[in-house]
Scaffold this active site. Structure first.
Site, PDB file in Angstrom:
ATOM      1  N   HIS A 178       1.680   4.508  -2.935  1.00 43.98           N
ATOM      2  CA  HIS A 178       1.846   5.969  -2.811  1.00 43.98           C
ATOM      3  C   HIS A 178       3.225   6.388  -3.348  1.00 43.98           C
ATOM      4  O   HIS A 178       3.354   7.368  -4.080  1.00 43.98           O
ATOM      5  CB  HIS A 178       1.788   6.402  -1.341  1.00 43.98           C
ATOM      6  CG  HIS A 178       0.453   6.225  -0.680  1.00 43.98           C
ATOM      7  ND1 HIS A 178      -0.679   6.825  -1.157  1.00 43.98           N
ATOM      8  CD2 HIS A 178       0.085   5.548   0.439  1.00 43.98           C
ATOM      9  CE1 HIS A 178      -1.700   6.512  -0.350  1.00 43.98           C
ATOM     10  NE2 HIS A 178      -1.253   5.733   0.615  1.00 43.98           N
TER      11      HIS A 178
ATOM     12  N   HIS B 143       0.850  -1.202   0.000  1.00 43.20           N
ATOM     13  CA  HIS B 143       0.000   0.000   0.000  1.00 43.20           C
ATOM     14  C   HIS B 143       0.889   1.256   0.000  1.00 43.20           C
ATOM     15  O   HIS B 143       0.689   2.172  -0.809  1.00 43.20           O
ATOM     16  CB  HIS B 143      -0.899  -0.051   1.252  1.00 43.20           C
ATOM     17  CG  HIS B 143      -1.727   1.173   1.486  1.00 43.20           C
ATOM     18  ND1 HIS B 143      -3.088   1.182   1.361  1.00 43.20           N
ATOM     19  CD2 HIS B 143      -1.375   2.437   1.851  1.00 43.20           C
ATOM     20  CE1 HIS B 143      -3.551   2.398   1.638  1.00 43.20           C
ATOM     21  NE2 HIS B 143      -2.521   3.179   1.939  1.00 43.20           N
ATOM     22  N   GLU B 144       1.893   1.277   0.872  1.00 41.83           N
ATOM     23  CA  GLU B 144       2.787   2.443   0.962  1.00 41.83           C
ATOM     24  C   GLU B 144       3.624   2.585  -0.314  1.00 41.83           C
ATOM     25  O   GLU B 144       3.912   3.689  -0.768  1.00 41.83           O
ATOM     26  CB  GLU B 144       3.705   2.344   2.181  1.00 41.83           C
ATOM     27  CG  GLU B 144       2.973   2.321   3.524  1.00 41.83           C
ATOM     28  CD  GLU B 144       2.006   3.475   3.702  1.00 41.83           C
ATOM     29  OE1 GLU B 144       2.311   4.583   3.229  1.00 41.83           O
ATOM     30  OE2 GLU B 144       0.935   3.269   4.298  1.00 41.83           O
TER      31      GLU B 144
HETATM   32 ZN   LIG Z   1      -2.235   5.166   2.336  1.00 43.74          ZN
END
Ligand SMILES: [Zn+2]
Length: 372
Positions: free
Chosen positions: A70, A66-67
């Site tokens: 980004h 998830h990170e």
């Molecule tokens: Zn996030």
């Protein structure tokens, strides 16, 4: 974050783990292996524990993915990712700066939840299309569910969550003002923070139940971070458009290289400064002189000795260009742990001294440039 441990690099991004993460890893492993053993009593205890640990690690890998979502979008926009950190509340990708446009900020924010949704889809698809059963199927189900929860929780539209960043981008797009976006989204974040705190505290007070104590912790975390974001936006809004030249001290301590130490001593007493910047005939900064250095020369020689003979060099790192944005100047002061900088024009002519205290005063006194 304090006390984090560096564990290596992920695609060139420094990867850190906060010690609190190990506590969560232990708890998650324990609770999932317990759940598996209850569901499949024929499973040997050791294998149950191992599968629980594997599930916990895959959950954390999902958070890292998830990170990374980004991070990759940020990198494509030319933004450096300083670090990815795993801690008690999940993951955090620390970006070097903001996106330049609301659309770009939107894509950075949505990339994480999108990765989580895709992972949810992949784990579901594996569970449905392959003939797995038993504990493995159960683990796939847990992974799909947690990734879905990760996406949905992060889409709550309040800062510091991803949904808050999406909301910020929308308000930024509509108003054309990024600080209004942060201000609005952090206010919504504070509301969610209070709601989470209330949902943790009400059962505690009225029923003595600790069931929602986690909400309480999350609430405080949201509240604090939303507050910080709002404060940072206020500072940015106030300093936006200002440059180093705007906060130069009037009557800065500047002395010509050719004056005698006698004149310098008088000037020093009148003005009260300890350190003066030294300029040549063209007004160019060529050094600095400290009042204490006068003592190295006998008083009898002060009249025939010139300032340039006792001046010290000035490091380029302690000077800034007069048109440099004030926000960058603050970063420089923080990084170098300086209390003042010399401000020079493009042509090298000294404008004066910029003191950290002047910026602090500016932030405390001046009314908000962008009241939101
Ligand atoms: Zn996030």
């Amino acid at each position: 974050m304090n006390g984090t441990i560096r564990v290596g690099n992920l695609f060139g991004i420094p990867f850190y783990i906060h010690p609190s993460w190990f506590l969560v890893l232990g708890l998650v492993t324990w609770s999932y292996s317990g759940g598996l053993l209850a569901q499949f009593p024929q499973l040997p205890g050791g294998l149950g524990l191992l599968l629980g640990l594997m599930t916990a690690l895959l959950l954390f890998a999902s958070v890292v993915a998830h990170e990374l979502g980004h991070s990759f979008v940020a990198i494509r926009q030319g933004i450096d990712v300083k670090s990815i950190t795993l801690f008690i509340f999940g993951g955090l990708a620390s970006l070097e700066k903001e996106s330049k446009t609301p659309a770009e900020a939107f894509w950075v924010a949505i990339a994480g939840p999108l990765v989580s949704l895709i992972l949810c889809g992949i784990f579901t698809a594996i569970g449905v299309t392959t003939p797995v059963s038993g504990p493995i199927a159960a683990i796939l189900g847990v992974l799909a569910t947690v990734n879905l929860a990760l996406a949905l929780f992060n889409l709550i539209p309040g800062l510091p969550l991803d949904g808050g960043n999406i909301l910020k981008a929308l308000v930024w797009k509509i108003t054309g003002n990024p600080y209004k976006g942060v201000s609005f989204a952090s206010r919504v974040g504070q509301i969610f923070g209070w709601v989470a705190i209330a949902s943790g505290i009400i059962p505690l007070i009225f029923f003595g139940s600790l069931a929602n104590v986690w909400n309480l912790l999350i609430g405080f975390f949201l509240l604090q971070n939303a507050g910080n974001a709002a404060q940072f936006a206020r500072v940015q809004a106030k300093l936006d458009g200002l440059t180093a030249a705007d906060v130069v001290t009037t009557n800065s301590p500047i002395i010509s290289a050719n004056v005698s130490l006698r004149e310098f001593a008088d000037e020093q007493i009148i003005q009260g400064w300890r350190r003066f910047l030294v300029t040549d005939d063209d007004g160019q900064l060529i050094g600095a002189v400290v009042a204490d250095d006068l003592r190295t020369i006998p008083t009898t020689q002060w009249s025939e000795t010139e300032v340039k003979q006792i001046m010290r060099p000035v490091a380029a790192s302690t000077t800034v260009k007069s048109d440099q944005p004030l926000l960058e100047v603050i970063q420089l002061l923080e990084q170098q742990k300086l209390s003042a900088l010399a401000v020079i024009r493009e042509n090298g002519v000294l404008v004066g001294i910029l003191e950290k205290t002047a910026i602090i005063q500016l932030l405390q006194n001046e009314p908000l440039a962008n009241p939101a």
